[in-house]
Design an enzyme around this catalytic site. Structure first.
Site, PDB file in Angstrom:
ATOM      1  N   GLU A   1       4.112  -0.823   7.544  1.00 36.13           N
ATOM      2  CA  GLU A   1       4.540  -2.220   7.469  1.00 36.13           C
ATOM      3  C   GLU A   1       5.405  -2.482   6.234  1.00 36.13           C
ATOM      4  O   GLU A   1       6.354  -3.262   6.283  1.00 36.13           O
ATOM      5  CB  GLU A   1       3.325  -3.151   7.474  1.00 36.13           C
ATOM      6  CG  GLU A   1       2.611  -3.239   8.814  1.00 36.13           C
ATOM      7  CD  GLU A   1       3.511  -3.760   9.932  1.00 36.13           C
ATOM      8  OE1 GLU A   1       4.492  -4.479   9.647  1.00 36.13           O
ATOM      9  OE2 GLU A   1       3.233  -3.431  11.101  1.00 36.13           O
TER      10      GLU A   1
ATOM     11  N   ASP B   1       6.893 -12.457  10.977  1.00 33.68           N
ATOM     12  CA  ASP B   1       8.140 -11.939  10.430  1.00 33.68           C
ATOM     13  C   ASP B   1       9.300 -12.551  11.207  1.00 33.68           C
ATOM     14  O   ASP B   1       9.114 -13.477  12.003  1.00 33.68           O
ATOM     15  CB  ASP B   1       8.161 -10.407  10.497  1.00 33.68           C
ATOM     16  CG  ASP B   1       8.157  -9.872  11.926  1.00 33.68           C
ATOM     17  OD1 ASP B   1       8.049 -10.677  12.889  1.00 33.68           O
ATOM     18  OD2 ASP B   1       8.271  -8.642  12.092  1.00 33.68           O
TER      19      ASP B   1
ATOM     20  N   TYR C   1       2.709 -11.945   5.396  1.00 39.26           N
ATOM     21  CA  TYR C   1       3.023 -11.104   6.557  1.00 39.26           C
ATOM     22  C   TYR C   1       2.275  -9.770   6.500  1.00 39.26           C
ATOM     23  O   TYR C   1       1.621  -9.365   7.468  1.00 39.26           O
ATOM     24  CB  TYR C   1       4.531 -10.840   6.678  1.00 39.26           C
ATOM     25  CG  TYR C   1       4.789  -9.752   7.692  1.00 39.26           C
ATOM     26  CD1 TYR C   1       4.689 -10.034   9.051  1.00 39.26           C
ATOM     27  CD2 TYR C   1       5.019  -8.432   7.307  1.00 39.26           C
ATOM     28  CE1 TYR C   1       4.845  -9.033  10.009  1.00 39.26           C
ATOM     29  CE2 TYR C   1       5.171  -7.425   8.234  1.00 39.26           C
ATOM     30  CZ  TYR C   1       5.085  -7.728   9.590  1.00 39.26           C
ATOM     31  OH  TYR C   1       5.214  -6.742  10.521  1.00 39.26           O
TER      32      TYR C   1
END
Length: 371
Positions: A46, A147, A129
Site C-alpha cells: 500500500e 484513495d 488511507y
C-alpha cells in the site's frame, strides 16, 4: 437529513455490496501482495502503490520483500540499502517513514503489526488511507480506505459534485464508504472499490457497460459519468534550471555527493550540481566557480553533453549535464570518491540515474559499465 444521507438512503446498499464483492472475487487481478493477508506485506504494497502504478510496483515489491521479508528485517536494515531497494519509485519519504514505523512496531509491539486503529494509525507515515487499507485487507476491519480510485467510483455512484482536490472532501467520501462497507467482507469490499476504479471506472473512459454496479450508479443514469469526479486543476509546477557534472579523476573514480538528511530527496546521492542563474556567466563558468568555491576542485570541464528533465508534482528540474576531469583538489570533504562498480551500491534519484546513463553511453568517455 443532509444531501449525502439522502443520496445514500436511495441506494440498495446490501445489493451493492453483493454485486461488487461477487465481481471482485471472480475478476480480481492476480497480484503478489494478494497471495496472503500478511499485514506487513499488505502495508509495504500500500505504501508503494501510493502515487505509483500497479505495473511499476510489482517488480519493486517482489525485490523488496525478498530483501526485507519481515518487520524485523526492515527495522534492522541499513537505510542506504533500503533507499537503494526503493530507487526509482520516487517519493522517498514514504519508505523512510515506513522504516521508522516498523522500528516502532518491533520495539513497541514485538514485531506484530497492530490491528487496532489507534495503535496502527499512530505510527509514522500512516494516514487515514493506509490505516483503512491495511486494517481492512489484513485484519478484516470495516474501515474506509479512500484513495483517488475510491473517490472517483463513489462520486459517480452517489453523484457527489464536491471538488476531490480539496482535502476536506475526503471526509465526505469516508462517510459514504463507512455506510456502504460490508461488515462481513470489508477486505473484499475495499479492494473491490479500488479494483473497480483501476480497471473499469477509469478517469476518462469508464467502461460502464462492463461495470458490476452499473445499476446502482447515479452518474450512469444521469449521463454524467465523464463529468465526475470534479477536480480543480493544480498550479503549474515551477521550473528550476541547474547544471550537474560527472567528475572523474585519473584513476577513473567518480565524485558523488549526499543530499541533506531533510527535504526533497533526502539522503539520496547525486552528482555535484547547482542551480544556475541567467546572466553574464555561462553554465560552464558557473559550474567551474561552484566546484572551486564549494569543494576546492579545479577541473577540465566538457562542453554541454545534454539536458535531463525531471518532473516532480510541484517542480520541474532542467539539468544541463557536463563531464569533467579533476586536475587539482584542495578540500573535497563534502564529496565521496567511488569506483564505477561501487556506484551501484548507492541510491540515486531518477534524474541522476539518467545523468549517469548519459555518461556511460557517451562514446570514449566511460567504458561500458552500466548502472
Amino acid at each position: 437529513m443532509n444531501v449525502l444521507e439522502d443520496k445514500v438512503r436511495q441506494k440498495d446498499i446490501q445489493q451493492f455490496q453483493s454485486d461488487l464483492i461477487t465481481w471482485f472475487e471472480r475478476e480480481q487481478r492476480i497480484l503478489p501482495w494478494r497471495e496472503d493477508q500478511d499485514p506487513y506485506k499488505v502495508w509495504v504494497s500500500e505504501v508503494m502503490l501510493q502515487q505509483t502504478r500497479v505495473e511499476t510496483v510489482i517488480p519493486y515489491f517482489l525485490r523488496f520483500v525478498k530483501q526485507f521479508p519481515t518487520v524485523e528485517a526492515l527495522a534492522d536494515a541499513d537505510e542506504e540499502k533500503v533507499l537503494k531497494a526503493w530507487e526509482g519509485l520516487g517519493y522517498y519519504s514514504r519508505v523512510r517513514n515506513l522504516q521508522s514505523a516498523v522500528k516502532e512496531v518491533k520495539q513497541q509491539y514485538g514485531g506484530v503489526v497492530p490491528s487496532e486503529e489507534k495503535e496502527f494509525g499512530g505510527l509514522k507515515g500512516v494516514g487515514p488511507y493506509t490505516k483503512g487499507a491495511v486494517l481492512s485487507i489484513a485484519y478484516n476491519k470495516p474501515i474506509p480506505a479512500v484513495d483517488g480510485n475510491v473517490m472517483r467510483v463513489m462520486s459517480r455512484i452517489l453523484s457527489i459534485w464536491d471538488d476531490i482536490a480539496k482535502p476536506k472532501t475526503r471526509t465526505v467520501f469516508e462517510e459514504a464508504v463507512r455506510v456502504f462497507i460490508s461488515k462481513e467482507k470489508p477486505s473484499e469490499f475495499n479492494q473491490g472499490l479500488m479494483e473497480l476504479g483501476a480497471i473499469i471506472c477509469t478517469p476518462k473512459s469508464p467502461s460502464c457497460l462492463l461495470c458490476p454496479v452499473q445499476r446502482h450508479c447515479s452518474a450512469f443514469a444521469e449521463g454524467t459519468e465523464r463529468e465526475l469526479p470534479v477536480k480543480s486543476k493544480k498550479k503549474k509546477p515551477g521550473i528550476k534550471t541547474m547544471a550537474a557534472i560527472v567528475l572523474t579523476d585519473d584513476d577513473g573514480q567518480v565524485y558523488i555527493h549526499k543530499r541533506p538528511s531533510k527535504g526533497l530527496l533526502a539522503n539520496l546521492w547525486e552528482f555535484p550540481n547547482l542551480e544556475t542563474q541567467k546572466g553574464m556567466k555561462t553554465e560552464r563558468e558557473q559550474l567551474t566557480a561552484f566546484l572551486e568555491s564549494d569543494f576546492g576542485i579545479q577541473a577540465e570541464i566538457s562542453d554541454l553533453q545534454g539536458v535531463v528533465e525531471h518532473v516532480f508534482t510541484h517542480l520541474v528540474w532542467n539539468i544541463s549535464v557536463f563531464f569533467g576531469k579533476v586536475k587539482q583538489v584542495s578540500d573535497a570533504a563534502e564529496l565521496k570518491k567511488v569506483t564505477k562498480e561501487e556506484l551501484e551500491e548507492f541510491a540515486f534519484p531518477v534524474s541522476h540515474q539518467k545523468i549517469w546513463k548519459m555518461a556511460v553511453e557517451a562514446a570514449g568517455v566511460y567504458n561500458s559499465a552500466a548502472r
